[in-house]
Design a protein around this motif. Structure first.
Motif, PDB file in Angstrom:
ATOM      1  N   THR A   9       0.832  -1.199   0.000  1.00 60.13           N
ATOM      2  CA  THR A   9       0.000   0.000   0.000  1.00 60.13           C
ATOM      3  C   THR A   9       0.866   1.249   0.000  1.00 60.13           C
ATOM      4  O   THR A   9       0.602   2.215  -0.726  1.00 60.13           O
ATOM      5  CB  THR A   9      -0.931   0.015   1.235  1.00 60.13           C
ATOM      6  OG1 THR A   9      -1.735  -1.155   1.211  1.00 60.13           O
ATOM      7  CG2 THR A   9      -1.820   1.246   1.229  1.00 60.13           C
ATOM      8  N   LYS A 251      -5.282  12.374   7.797  1.00 61.01           N
ATOM      9  CA  LYS A 251      -6.702  12.292   7.453  1.00 61.01           C
ATOM     10  C   LYS A 251      -7.369  13.668   7.537  1.00 61.01           C
ATOM     11  O   LYS A 251      -8.210  14.012   6.704  1.00 61.01           O
ATOM     12  CB  LYS A 251      -7.404  11.303   8.379  1.00 61.01           C
ATOM     13  CG  LYS A 251      -6.888   9.871   8.239  1.00 61.01           C
ATOM     14  CD  LYS A 251      -7.480   8.945   9.290  1.00 61.01           C
ATOM     15  CE  LYS A 251      -8.970   8.774   9.096  1.00 61.01           C
ATOM     16  NZ  LYS A 251      -9.522   7.799  10.047  1.00 61.01           N
ATOM     17  N   ASN A 256      -5.572  12.027  -0.299  1.00 62.72           N
ATOM     18  CA  ASN A 256      -6.345  11.247  -1.262  1.00 62.72           C
ATOM     19  C   ASN A 256      -6.776   9.928  -0.631  1.00 62.72           C
ATOM     20  O   ASN A 256      -6.285   9.523   0.431  1.00 62.72           O
ATOM     21  CB  ASN A 256      -5.543  11.015  -2.555  1.00 62.72           C
ATOM     22  CG  ASN A 256      -4.258  10.240  -2.331  1.00 62.72           C
ATOM     23  OD1 ASN A 256      -4.243   9.212  -1.661  1.00 62.72           O
ATOM     24  ND2 ASN A 256      -3.166  10.734  -2.884  1.00 62.72           N
ATOM     25  N   GLU A 257      -7.682   9.251  -1.311  1.00 59.38           N
ATOM     26  CA  GLU A 257      -8.295   8.044  -0.748  1.00 59.38           C
ATOM     27  C   GLU A 257      -7.270   6.971  -0.428  1.00 59.38           C
ATOM     28  O   GLU A 257      -7.348   6.294   0.605  1.00 59.38           O
ATOM     29  CB  GLU A 257      -9.331   7.498  -1.744  1.00 59.38           C
ATOM     30  CG  GLU A 257     -10.068   6.260  -1.245  1.00 59.38           C
ATOM     31  CD  GLU A 257     -11.112   5.776  -2.231  1.00 59.38           C
ATOM     32  OE1 GLU A 257     -11.661   4.680  -2.017  1.00 59.38           O
ATOM     33  OE2 GLU A 257     -11.374   6.494  -3.224  1.00 59.38           O
ATOM     34  N   GLN A 258      -6.287   6.802  -1.306  1.00 55.87           N
ATOM     35  CA  GLN A 258      -5.284   5.758  -1.101  1.00 55.87           C
ATOM     36  C   GLN A 258      -4.445   6.032   0.141  1.00 55.87           C
ATOM     37  O   GLN A 258      -4.144   5.123   0.921  1.00 55.87           O
ATOM     38  CB  GLN A 258      -4.398   5.664  -2.346  1.00 55.87           C
ATOM     39  CG  GLN A 258      -3.608   4.383  -2.435  1.00 55.87           C
ATOM     40  CD  GLN A 258      -3.016   4.190  -3.815  1.00 55.87           C
ATOM     41  OE1 GLN A 258      -2.790   5.158  -4.533  1.00 55.87           O
ATOM     42  NE2 GLN A 258      -2.761   2.955  -4.188  1.00 55.87           N
ATOM     43  N   THR A 259      -4.071   7.304   0.334  1.00 54.94           N
ATOM     44  CA  THR A 259      -3.266   7.653   1.500  1.00 54.94           C
ATOM     45  C   THR A 259      -4.075   7.509   2.783  1.00 54.94           C
ATOM     46  O   THR A 259      -3.571   7.028   3.802  1.00 54.94           O
ATOM     47  CB  THR A 259      -2.726   9.088   1.363  1.00 54.94           C
ATOM     48  OG1 THR A 259      -2.017   9.212   0.127  1.00 54.94           O
ATOM     49  CG2 THR A 259      -1.783   9.429   2.508  1.00 54.94           C
ATOM     50  N   ILE A 260      -5.343   7.908   2.742  1.00 56.20           N
ATOM     51  CA  ILE A 260      -6.204   7.758   3.921  1.00 56.20           C
ATOM     52  C   ILE A 260      -6.365   6.286   4.275  1.00 56.20           C
ATOM     53  O   ILE A 260      -6.337   5.900   5.454  1.00 56.20           O
ATOM     54  CB  ILE A 260      -7.571   8.427   3.675  1.00 56.20           C
ATOM     55  CG1 ILE A 260      -7.409   9.951   3.647  1.00 56.20           C
ATOM     56  CG2 ILE A 260      -8.578   8.019   4.750  1.00 56.20           C
ATOM     57  CD1 ILE A 260      -8.674  10.703   3.292  1.00 56.20           C
ATOM     58  N   THR A 261      -6.537   5.445   3.256  1.00 56.52           N
ATOM     59  CA  THR A 261      -6.657   4.000   3.502  1.00 56.52           C
ATOM     60  C   THR A 261      -5.411   3.461   4.198  1.00 56.52           C
ATOM     61  O   THR A 261      -5.497   2.700   5.173  1.00 56.52           O
ATOM     62  CB  THR A 261      -6.869   3.249   2.174  1.00 56.52           C
ATOM     63  OG1 THR A 261      -8.098   3.677   1.584  1.00 56.52           O
ATOM     64  CG2 THR A 261      -6.909   1.744   2.404  1.00 56.52           C
ATOM     65  N   ASP A 264      -5.335   4.652   7.800  1.00 55.68           N
ATOM     66  CA  ASP A 264      -6.273   3.873   8.613  1.00 55.68           C
ATOM     67  C   ASP A 264      -5.702   2.494   8.944  1.00 55.68           C
ATOM     68  O   ASP A 264      -5.888   1.980  10.057  1.00 55.68           O
ATOM     69  CB  ASP A 264      -7.608   3.712   7.871  1.00 55.68           C
ATOM     70  CG  ASP A 264      -8.486   4.945   7.975  1.00 55.68           C
ATOM     71  OD1 ASP A 264      -8.313   5.723   8.936  1.00 55.68           O
ATOM     72  OD2 ASP A 264      -9.340   5.134   7.089  1.00 55.68           O
TER      73      ASP A 264
END
Length: 271
Positions: A9, A251, A256-261, A264
């Motif tokens: 990731t 967050k 972006n979504e990938q970094t937030i994922t 998390d």
């Protein structure tokens, strides 16, 4: 999520943010297989690492080339050059984009032309995997940038990129020394702080990474990737409270979504 999944990731995030074009010898995230493309319509040809030109792009390429090159002479039409380069970049033909930028620079010999050529070759270099191609692109990159530095010796963006080419060579310490020299001149240099931080992570020198990324976020507190990789550095050194703070900040910054994922997933591992 297990550690290998987290690593994958993070590598994906490195590719998304571009790492300020760190060479793959530093962070190897992988790219499509390389192949050689020869453009016989231009004397000398053009090498590139795409397998083919998609047919639907040919009309645009031919149109811009016909405007840029007339009777085997490059014309002073920077908009045509930029448009042609954009098409090649769109289909991942970075070498081709760089080649035409170099032809333009050779013809008109202005500093901004040489920087464009250097930037383009540097971009191609960062995606190259074949050793012989890397060596060729390194030489092309330095040649273009040397012309810039001859007149603009304090162009730190160019110095940074030249330094990164040495990291992919047999003289990596020369590149590291150049990066340190940049920070001596400009201790807040974002590009160099980020690059040195990522190199420290890549070599498991997390204490050094913390130093670089702490300096970076001190001066650029809203820099998403800097905060993210500072969090990773804290995590890898067992500083879980600080790591949690960093990932939560990422967050809050609207990553972006990938970094937030990824943030998390680290937070789950900390809990």
């Amino acid at each position: 999520m297990n550690k290998p999944q987290v690593i994958l990731t993070v590598v994906a995030i490195l590719l998304v943010v571009g790492l300020y074009s760190l060479p793959k010898v530093v962070i190897d995230g992988g790219t499509p297989e390389e192949a050689t493309f020869i453009d016989d319509s231009v004397p000398g040809g053009v090498m590139d690492h795409s397998t083919e030109i998609p047919e639907e792009f040919l009309p645009r390429i031919n149109s811009w080339k016909s405007q840029l090159i007339v009777n085997d002479q490059i014309q002073l039409k920077p908009e045509s050059l930029d448009s042609l380069m954009a098409v090649f970049i769109e289909i991942n033909k970075y070498d081709s984009a760089a080649y035409y930028a170099e032809l333009f620079a050779e013809r008109f010999n202005e500093i901004d032309h040489w920087q464009k050529a250097g930037d383009a070759y540097y971009n191609a270099f960062t995606y190259a995997l074949d050793k012989s191609k890397i060596n060729m692109l390194v030489q092309k990159t330095r040649r273009a940038y040397d012309k810039v530095l001859a007149q603009e010796p304090n162009n730190l963006d160019v110095k940074h990129n030249v330094a990164m080419t040495y990291l992919a060579s047999t003289s990596p310490m020369q590149g590291i020394m150049m990066l340190r020299e940049i920070l001596d001149i400009d201790p807040k240099n974002l590009k160099t702080l980020f690059s040195m931080g990522i190199m420290s992570i890549d070599t498991n020198q997390y204490a050094n990474a913390i130093e670089r990324f702490e300096t970076l976020v001190e001066h650029y507190p809203d820099h998403v990737e800097g905060n993210f990789f500072l969090g990773i550095s804290y995590y890898e050194t067992g500083q879980m409270v600080k790591a949690r703070t960093q990932f939560n900040k990422v967050k809050e910054l609207g990553a972006n979504e990938q970094t937030i994922t990824a943030a998390d997933e680290y937070l789950e591992r900390i809990s």
